[in-house]
Design a protein around this motif. Structure first.
Motif, mmCIF file in Angstrom:
data_model
loop_
_atom_site.group_PDB
_atom_site.id
_atom_site.type_symbol
_atom_site.label_atom_id
_atom_site.label_comp_id
_atom_site.label_asym_id
_atom_site.label_seq_id
_atom_site.Cartn_x
_atom_site.Cartn_y
_atom_site.Cartn_z
ATOM 1 N N GLY A 42 -1.826 28.059 17.675
ATOM 2 C CA GLY A 42 -2.714 27.581 18.730
ATOM 3 C C GLY A 42 -2.007 27.500 20.065
ATOM 4 N N ARG A 43 -0.766 27.009 20.061
ATOM 5 C CA ARG A 43 -0.022 26.915 21.323
ATOM 6 C C ARG A 43 0.250 28.298 21.901
ATOM 7 N N ARG A 44 0.641 29.248 21.051
ATOM 8 C CA ARG A 44 0.939 30.593 21.556
ATOM 9 C C ARG A 44 -0.312 31.247 22.153
ATOM 10 N N MET A 45 -1.457 31.085 21.506
ATOM 11 C CA MET A 45 -2.691 31.639 22.068
ATOM 12 C C MET A 45 -3.016 30.963 23.400
ATOM 13 N N ALA A 46 -2.851 29.649 23.455
ATOM 14 C CA ALA A 46 -3.146 28.916 24.688
ATOM 15 C C ALA A 46 -2.204 29.336 25.823
ATOM 16 N N GLU A 47 -0.937 29.598 25.501
ATOM 17 C CA GLU A 47 0.011 30.032 26.533
ATOM 18 C C GLU A 47 -0.408 31.374 27.117
ATOM 19 N N ARG A 48 -0.827 32.278 26.252
ATOM 20 C CA ARG A 48 -1.282 33.586 26.730
ATOM 21 C C ARG A 48 -2.528 33.455 27.595
ATOM 22 N N LEU A 49 -3.455 32.620 27.145
ATOM 23 C CA LEU A 49 -4.686 32.433 27.911
ATOM 24 C C LEU A 49 -4.404 31.723 29.235
ATOM 25 N N GLU A 50 -3.492 30.747 29.216
ATOM 26 C CA GLU A 50 -3.181 30.014 30.440
ATOM 27 C C GLU A 50 -2.578 30.937 31.495
ATOM 28 N N GLU A 62 -1.986 22.315 21.163
ATOM 29 C CA GLU A 62 -1.046 22.050 20.069
ATOM 30 C C GLU A 62 -1.306 20.682 19.442
ATOM 31 N N ALA A 63 -1.569 19.668 20.271
ATOM 32 C CA ALA A 63 -1.854 18.336 19.748
ATOM 33 C C ALA A 63 -3.114 18.334 18.904
ATOM 34 N N ALA A 64 -4.157 19.010 19.367
ATOM 35 C CA ALA A 64 -5.406 19.093 18.604
ATOM 36 C C ALA A 64 -5.181 19.795 17.272
ATOM 37 N N CYS A 65 -4.366 20.846 17.283
ATOM 38 C CA CYS A 65 -4.066 21.579 16.052
ATOM 39 C C CYS A 65 -3.316 20.695 15.057
ATOM 40 N N LYS A 66 -2.375 19.914 15.551
ATOM 41 C CA LYS A 66 -1.626 19.036 14.652
ATOM 42 C C LYS A 66 -2.529 17.970 14.049
ATOM 43 N N ALA A 67 -3.509 17.528 14.810
ATOM 44 C CA ALA A 67 -4.386 16.449 14.347
ATOM 45 C C ALA A 67 -5.542 16.936 13.488
ATOM 46 N N GLU A 179 -10.401 23.928 24.233
ATOM 47 C CA GLU A 179 -9.209 23.609 23.436
ATOM 48 C C GLU A 179 -9.568 23.498 21.954
ATOM 49 N N GLU A 180 -10.732 22.926 21.649
ATOM 50 C CA GLU A 180 -11.193 22.861 20.260
ATOM 51 C C GLU A 180 -11.478 24.251 19.733
ATOM 52 N N GLN A 181 -12.025 25.121 20.550
ATOM 53 C CA GLN A 181 -12.339 26.487 20.122
ATOM 54 C C GLN A 181 -11.070 27.263 19.773
ATOM 55 N N VAL A 182 -10.022 27.085 20.572
ATOM 56 C CA VAL A 182 -8.745 27.743 20.273
ATOM 57 C C VAL A 182 -8.152 27.164 18.995
ATOM 58 N N MET A 183 -8.209 25.851 18.859
ATOM 59 C CA MET A 183 -7.720 25.207 17.626
ATOM 60 C C MET A 183 -8.457 25.727 16.405
ATOM 61 N N LEU A 306 -14.147 30.569 24.397
ATOM 62 C CA LEU A 306 -13.268 31.536 23.755
ATOM 63 C C LEU A 306 -14.085 32.699 23.217
ATOM 64 N N VAL A 307 -13.666 33.911 23.524
ATOM 65 C CA VAL A 307 -14.375 35.111 23.081
ATOM 66 C C VAL A 307 -13.491 35.862 22.076
ATOM 67 N N VAL A 308 -13.969 35.956 20.853
ATOM 68 C CA VAL A 308 -13.301 36.719 19.798
ATOM 69 C C VAL A 308 -14.300 37.739 19.287
ATOM 70 N N ALA A 309 -13.879 38.989 19.158
ATOM 71 C CA ALA A 309 -14.790 40.039 18.703
ATOM 72 C C ALA A 309 -15.443 39.653 17.382
ATOM 73 N N ALA A 310 -16.749 39.918 17.268
ATOM 74 C CA ALA A 310 -17.509 39.543 16.074
ATOM 75 C C ALA A 310 -16.907 40.160 14.814
ATOM 76 N N GLU A 311 -16.420 41.391 14.912
ATOM 77 C CA GLU A 311 -15.856 42.026 13.715
ATOM 78 C C GLU A 311 -14.541 41.386 13.299
ATOM 79 N N ARG A 312 -13.802 40.806 14.269
ATOM 80 C CA ARG A 312 -12.577 40.092 13.919
ATOM 81 C C ARG A 312 -12.921 38.813 13.162
ATOM 82 N N ARG A 313 -13.920 38.102 13.625
ATOM 83 C CA ARG A 313 -14.335 36.880 12.925
ATOM 84 C C ARG A 313 -14.839 37.206 11.517
ATOM 85 N N ALA A 314 -15.615 38.276 11.392
ATOM 86 C CA ALA A 314 -16.137 38.664 10.078
ATOM 87 C C ALA A 314 -15.012 39.076 9.140
#
Length: 409
Positions: A42-50, A62-67, A179-183, A306-314
């Motif tokens: 989660g932190r690595r994705m957030a760093e790239r997006l930031e 990262e905190a949300a992911c840990k919790a 942040e919840e969506q990335v988590m 957060l946008v993730v391709a539908a085929e990736r989610r599937a």
């Protein structure tokens, strides 16, 4: 984030299942190692997006992911199911809707059960943004005849209504912050990749038959693929969902490009190297093309999606089904699950019927909210799996232990 890391509830995740029991022999993931990897991803994705969009904040993600899994009871989803079914049964006569849900328990722990260093204050004293990012289902449980989905999954207990209102700061909709969506996506990807890796290593998931190297596919691959797709189709149809078999076969072929496995895991060093390389490639497959759709003034909280391709989610959902098909629904695990549910259900009933069995902290909380069933559920949910087994033996008379054993005080 540090407050989560130093909490007793975080440490207890080491003794709670991810898929198989935490005491199972083998290097399986527990809820703790799973949560650590979710936090890292989660932190690595957030760093790239930031870097690209100016948000979200990596430390907050990262905190949300840990919790996010801190509310899980012993024995994972089997324990959660047992707590919910038993609470529903005990609540039925009183017409009470509230019950047990791992995600709602997370908010309950962070705002009420856990302790920080400030006297007179319950919970970890986290920020609104952190609590909001860790809340997957921002609503209370709905009646079954009103909303089936919200009857099955919810993130707020009635007892925590006031705390949740503070978290949302007057917001009345069901939107979740970015942040919840990335988590949530980090959680899905980690589950799909690392749990499949676990059971490939132990020989339970035949990845070599499902994802052979290019040009090596044959009759065994076709038979295993169709067997797996038969399972998924039956499961989805049984749940009343649509299933496109051709699309699923295409997605498996796409995943094969990232996996390409020559044979079963043999335990050699070169196999470990190959597993790690494939897992890294698969995680990249699911995360490299993520984007933000910025809808506000900043790409934080409610300002982005957060946008993730539908085929990736599937494809990620298909990988998660591998664990269900080859592990969770196996008779060997099903018999264990039956025993796990019995342990949790009986502990809840016994503790509810005899509140004097509650430890001191749960007894204090009972005095505060006056709900003996909630106090009993909080006690059982807080146990590690070893503790739950030992306490069940003690209370059932199977193994009484020692009078000097103060672990239950």
């Amino acid at each position: 984030m540090d407050r989560i890391l130093y909490s007793t509830q975080w440490r207890a995740l080491a003794g709670k299942s991810q898929v198989v029991a935490s005491a199972e022999l083998g290097a399986y993931h527990t809820r703790l190692t799973h949560s650590m990897k979710v936090a890292q991803l989660g932190r690595r994705m957030a760093e790239r997006l930031e870097r690209r969009y100016g948000g979200p904040n990596p430390a907050l993600v990262e905190a949300a992911c840990k919790a996010h899994d801190i509310g899980h009871p012993p024995f994972g989803h089997a324990g959660e199911t047992a707590l919910r079914a038993t609470m529903d049964e005990l609540h039925f006569a009183a017409g009470v809707l509230d019950s047990f849900e791992g995600n709602a328990q997370t908010l309950h722990i962070l705002t009420f059960l856990a302790a920080h260093k400030y006297p007179g204050h319950r919970g970890l004293h986290l920020t609104r943004a952190c609590l909001d990012a860790a809340t997957k289902y921002p609503w209370e449980r709905a009646p079954l005849d009103v909303d089936r989905a919200r009857h099955a999954k919810w993130g707020v207990y009635a007892v925590d209504r006031q705390a949740f209102a503070w978290v949302r700061a007057g917001r009345g909709d069901d939107a979740v912050p970015v942040e919840e969506q990335v988590m949530d996506w980090a959680d899905d990807v980690t589950y799909a990749c690392h749990d499949v890796e676990d059971f490939y290593r132990t020989g339970l998931i035949p990845l070599a038959a499902l994802f052979p190297p290019a040009g090596a596919a044959g009759g065994d691959t076709e038979r295993e693929t169709w067997r797996f797709l038969d399972y998924v189709e039956a499961k989805r149809r049984g749940a009343g969902a649509d299933f496109d078999r051709d699309e699923a076969a295409y997605l498996l072929a796409d995943i094969a490009k990232a996996l390409s496995i020559a044979g079963p895991y043999s335990g050699r060093h070169e196999d470990d190297v190959a597993v790690n390389a494939r897992t890294a490639k698969l995680i990249d497959h699911f995360t490299r093309d993520i984007e933000l759709e910025v809808v506000g003034t900043a790409a934080i909280r409610y300002g982005a999606r957060l946008v993730v391709a539908a085929e990736r989610r599937a494809a990620c959902e298909l990988l998660k089904e591998l664990v269900w098909c080859y592990v969770i629904d196996r008779p060997a695990l099903a018999t264990q699950q039956h025993g796990k549910r019995r342990i949790v259900s009986e502990l809840l009933r016994w503790t509810h019927d005899a509140p004097q069995l509650l430890p001191a902290d749960r007894a204090e909380e009972l005095d505060l909210h006056g709900d003996p069933l909630r106090a009993a559920a909080d006690h059982v949910a807080s146990l590690t799996e070893d503790q739950a087994i030992a306490l069940h033996r003690r209370l059932s008379g199977t193994s009484l232990g020692s009078v000097s054993d103060n672990v239950w005080l």
